[in-house]
Design an enzyme around this catalytic site. Structure first.
Site, PDB file in Angstrom:
ATOM      1  CD  GLU A 293      -3.198  -0.968   2.161  1.00 21.38           C
ATOM      2  OE1 GLU A 293      -2.993  -0.993   3.372  1.00 21.38           O
ATOM      3  OE2 GLU A 293      -4.448  -1.995   1.808  1.00 21.38           O
ATOM      4  CG  ASP A 372      -7.709  -5.647   5.098  1.00 18.44           C
ATOM      5  OD1 ASP A 372      -6.870  -6.125   5.875  1.00 18.44           O
ATOM      6  OD2 ASP A 372      -8.030  -3.807   4.245  1.00 18.44           O
ATOM      7  CD  GLU A 400     -10.575  -1.632   8.222  1.00 19.80           C
ATOM      8  OE1 GLU A 400      -9.054  -2.280   8.430  1.00 19.80           O
ATOM      9  OE2 GLU A 400     -10.507  -0.956   7.096  1.00 19.80           O
TER      10      GLU A 400
HETATM   11  C1  GCU Z   1      -6.232  -2.374   5.371  1.00 14.97           C
HETATM   12  C2  GCU Z   1      -6.249  -1.317   6.056  1.00 14.97           C
HETATM   13  C3  GCU Z   1      -5.262  -0.050   6.339  1.00 14.97           C
HETATM   14  C4  GCU Z   1      -4.238  -0.778   6.697  1.00 14.97           C
HETATM   15  C5  GCU Z   1      -4.106  -2.238   6.282  1.00 14.97           C
HETATM   16  C6  GCU Z   1      -3.064  -2.938   6.506  1.00 14.97           C
HETATM   17  O1  GCU Z   1      -5.908  -2.031   4.748  1.00 14.97           O
HETATM   18  O2  GCU Z   1      -7.606  -0.575   5.869  1.00 14.97           O
HETATM   19  O3  GCU Z   1      -6.016   1.110   7.306  1.00 14.97           O
HETATM   20  O4  GCU Z   1      -2.953  -0.365   6.628  1.00 14.97           O
HETATM   21  O5  GCU Z   1      -5.410  -2.657   6.212  1.00 14.97           O
HETATM   22  O6  GCU Z   1      -2.911  -4.223   7.234  1.00 14.97           O
HETATM   23  O7  GCU Z   1      -1.907  -2.600   6.688  1.00 14.97           O
END
Ligand code: GCU
Length: 686
Positions: A293, A372, A400
């Site tokens: 990410e 996720d 979440e």
């Molecule tokens: C999910 C979550 C993010 C988080 C990511 C992770 O995508 O929405 O906020 O950073 O997981 O686990 O790194």
């Protein structure tokens, strides 16, 4: 009023006179045969016992190193050479953090031994004894031997130094505010108590997304403050971990590269590790989100995850530190038109080829599912797939995707399903539970971690009932054989008292809540369909044409993701047989995961006998009715639960009902319009 701050450590004054007298007889004297400690974890254990006893029973025990009464409690470390060793007899299979709770009857005296193999074990014994007292258990014949199943029992905080909490639904951080570390707060100590009381022994205190300011947590600018938190944790047997920025060498190190094979980069991290350990001698290690990410990582330099992780491992190794390297790695810039890329495949595809390349003090931290933290996913096929690489589990206590602590969703049943999943990697019995314990492959480090659900809300978790997930997480990873019901009962008794009706409503609501939440949200394992970014409330196509790799492919004929070998992405083949075959087969695939693995017509008949479309209608109507039912049950508790918590929960449940209705109506309407197939029972669809 009762704001829930004490959580499950309420220690309310006992009302049963007979039982109070009985307990009084045992708790007048607290004997520490090796001497009354002035510091350390054993001191904490003694303090906790005294505090709990005073609060519940009304009298403060005399703390002494020599027994003078006929009945008393002994707190000790086994193998320390005191008389307790002999009195306790031979204790088999007690691990380092294990303990005994044993009532011993001698001719002229009786006593309860609460003793660990280490001071930490003694602390856990103390909390266990308090739990027994708090639930009114008989203590005259105790004979318990406890050892934790997992050696790493961790919590990850996604707290940012500005005080915000990523995916936090309970207020702001208890660790930071305004780019400062909060060191003076009693809350951190109270939090450590709560965590130690359920056996947590490691906490990473900052978000895996390490932004600019947090990068300085491992510098002299912030280490003195972090060290103060570590000290408080240390008194409760908890090691502190930090998330680090993979590009630290560039961001704060004055170097132009973060190439893990560059000698200057390696030297910088070694120096960093030395510095961290100067401030925090029992520092746990680094948690790393790299090449995930948009976070930096070794890919930039043509290196792989093993290169990156090993560089940090080498730096921490001299001090016994470990690297928790996350496997949440996938392409978050996917073109939705591209049907060949499958996000579910990513972790396995990235990491499996690296088996055997990681240092002994690296642990791969793997989310429970391949996507996720959805309400329903299969288990990540990466578990057990790497024989020569340490692995650990990552759960998410923060809700979440499961109601964000507005809706009730007790996650212990979900986690138990994951842990009990048989991977067959070494034949039948190769469950995730055993893999994460390092008992299928002989790992040097293993365990379980989870994303925290707490913040600075008075009651820690936003929703009072969400405390059950935090409590239950700790209990479950101490002993995964506990049933969801046992855990819910323990929690409810300690948190809401002994009234049977109260217990009955809370426990049964908790136990049903995951399935209720699943009923009114995304069906049959397909996942998502949530409001993008926020992840609460329905937006069926919110992610459908996005870059995140999270699609349901619904059209007028059918729905679901084809992950089969013959016609789909082939994800099903990442599992070991017979799982690969089961998931790949339309007939064998379990209903609850059908749309995760298969694209089917709305008229496809499920094992339940219903068509997919009728299942969608039925579960969404049912979900709302179930919430209505539990609201009515909760309202029956008026006067039996203190006013403040009663109202708070009732209020949240009304919000849950609104959410459930919104999901029901949007889902049913959307799929009615797509499919043109009416509800068999002619209920209202818009
Ligand atoms: C999910 C979550 C993010 C988080 C990511 C992770 O995508 O929405 O906020 O950073 O997981 O686990 O790194």
């Amino acid at each position: 009023g009762d704001n829930g701050y004490a959580a499950w450590l309420r220690y309310d004054q006992m009302t049963d006179e007979k039982l109070t007298d009985e307990y009084k007889g045992w708790t007048g004297e607290l004997v520490l045969p090796s001497g009354v400690p002035v510091e350390g974890v054993l001191k904490t254990a003694a303090q906790e016992l005294s505090r709990g006893i005073r609060s519940m029973i009304g009298t403060t025990p005399t703390v002494t190193h020599e027994a003078s009464q006929q009945r008393f409690i002994v707190l000790d470390v086994l193998g320390g050479g005191t008389w307790v060793d002999q009195a306790s007899g031979i204790v088999p299979a007690l691990s380092d953090e294990g303990y005994i709770l044993k009532t011993i009857h001698e001719a002229d005296r009786e006593y309860i031994v609460a003793a660990g193999r280490t001071e930490k074990g003694a602390l856990y014994a103390a909390f266990h004894l308090l739990r027994l007292l708090q639930s009114g258990a008989a203590i005259g014949q105790l004979n318990l031997i406890e050892s934790p199943k997992y050696s790493l029992r961790m919590i990850n905080h996604w707290d940012n130094i500005d005080g915000s909490v990523e995916r936090g639904y309970s207020g702001r951080s208890i660790f930071y505010e305004g780019n400062k570390v909060l060191t003076g707060s009693d809350r951190i100590r109270d939090y450590a108590r709560l965590m130690a009381s359920v056996g947590i022994n490691g906490i990473a205190i900052n978000n895996v997304n390490v932004h600019r300011e947090e990068t300085f947590l491992i510098t002299e600018k912030l280490l003195p403050d972090v060290a103060r938190i570590a000290e408080v944790f240390g008194e409760y047997g908890i090691k502190l971990f930090l998330s680090v920025n993979y590009a630290g060498t560039i961001e704060i190190g004055g170097l132009t590269t973060a190439d893990p094979l560059d000698p200057n980069v390696r030297a910088w991290w070694k120096e960093k590790a030395a510095e961290v350990y100067r401030y925090i001698p029992d520092f746990g290690g680094f948690l790393v989100k790299a090449d995930s990410e948009n976070r930096p990582g070794p890919f930039t330099y043509g290196r792989d995850h093993a290169d990156g992780a090993n560089m940090l491992a080498e730096a921490l190794e001299p001090y016994g530190g470990i690297v928790l390297w996350r496997c949440f790695v996938y392409n978050c810039h996917q073109d939705w038109r591209d049907r060949s890329t499958d996000r579910a495949r990513a972790a396995y595809d990235h990491f499996k080829p690296l088996d055997g390349r990681f240092e002994d003090n690296v642990i791969l931290q793997i989310k429970n599912g391949p996507m996720d933290f959805q309400v329903r996913e299969p288990v990540s096929p990466l578990f057990g797939a790497m024989e020569h690489t340490n692995q650990m589990m990552e759960f998410q206590i923060a809700q979440e995707y499961t109601g964000q602590q507005k809706d009730v969703c007790f996650l212990i049943p979900q986690w138990k399903e994951v842990l009990n999943f048989d991977t067959y990697v070494k034949g039948a019995g190769s469950t995730v539970k055993e893999i994460a314990a390092g008992r299928v492959h002989a790992y040097t480090h293993s365990g379980i971690t989870a994303v925290s659900n707490i913040g600075n809300d008075e009651n820690w978790t936003g929703h009072h009932l969400a405390q059950a997930n935090l409590y239950g997480y700790g209990r479950l990873i101490w002993n995964p054989e506990l049933t969801s019901e046992e855990i819910a009962k323990e929690w409810a008794a300690q948190t809401f008292g002994g009234n049977e009706k109260v217990q009955d409503v809370i426990v049964n609501f908790l136990l049903e809540s995951w399935s209720i939440y699943e009923n009114y949200t995304a069906p049959l394992g397909v996942g998502w369909m949530v409001t993008p970014h926020y992840h609460y409330g329905p937006d069926i196509d919110g992610y459908e044409y996005s870059k995140w790799g999270t699609y349901h492919f619904a059209d007028h004929k059918g729905i679901g993701v084809d992950r089969t070998v013959a016609t789909g992405t082939g994800y099903s083949s990442q599992y070991t047989q017979p799982n690969a075959e089961i998931y790949d087969s339309l007939e064998a695939c379990p209903d609850e995961l059908l749309l995760f693995f298969h694209h089917v017509p709305y008229t496809h008949q499920l094992k339940s006998g219903k068509t997919v479309i009728q299942h969608i209608y039925d579960t969404h109507f049912a979900g709302v009715e179930q919430v209505e039912y539990w609201i009515s049950r909760w309202l029956e508790l008026e006067g039996l639960v203190d006013e403040e918590r009663f109202r708070h929960v009732a209020g949240r449940m009304n919000r849950q009902l609104e959410n459930a209705k919104q999901w029901r109506d949007i889902m049913n309407t959307y799929f009615f319009r797509k499919s043109g197939i009416p509800d068999a029972h002619n209920r209202v669809i818009y």
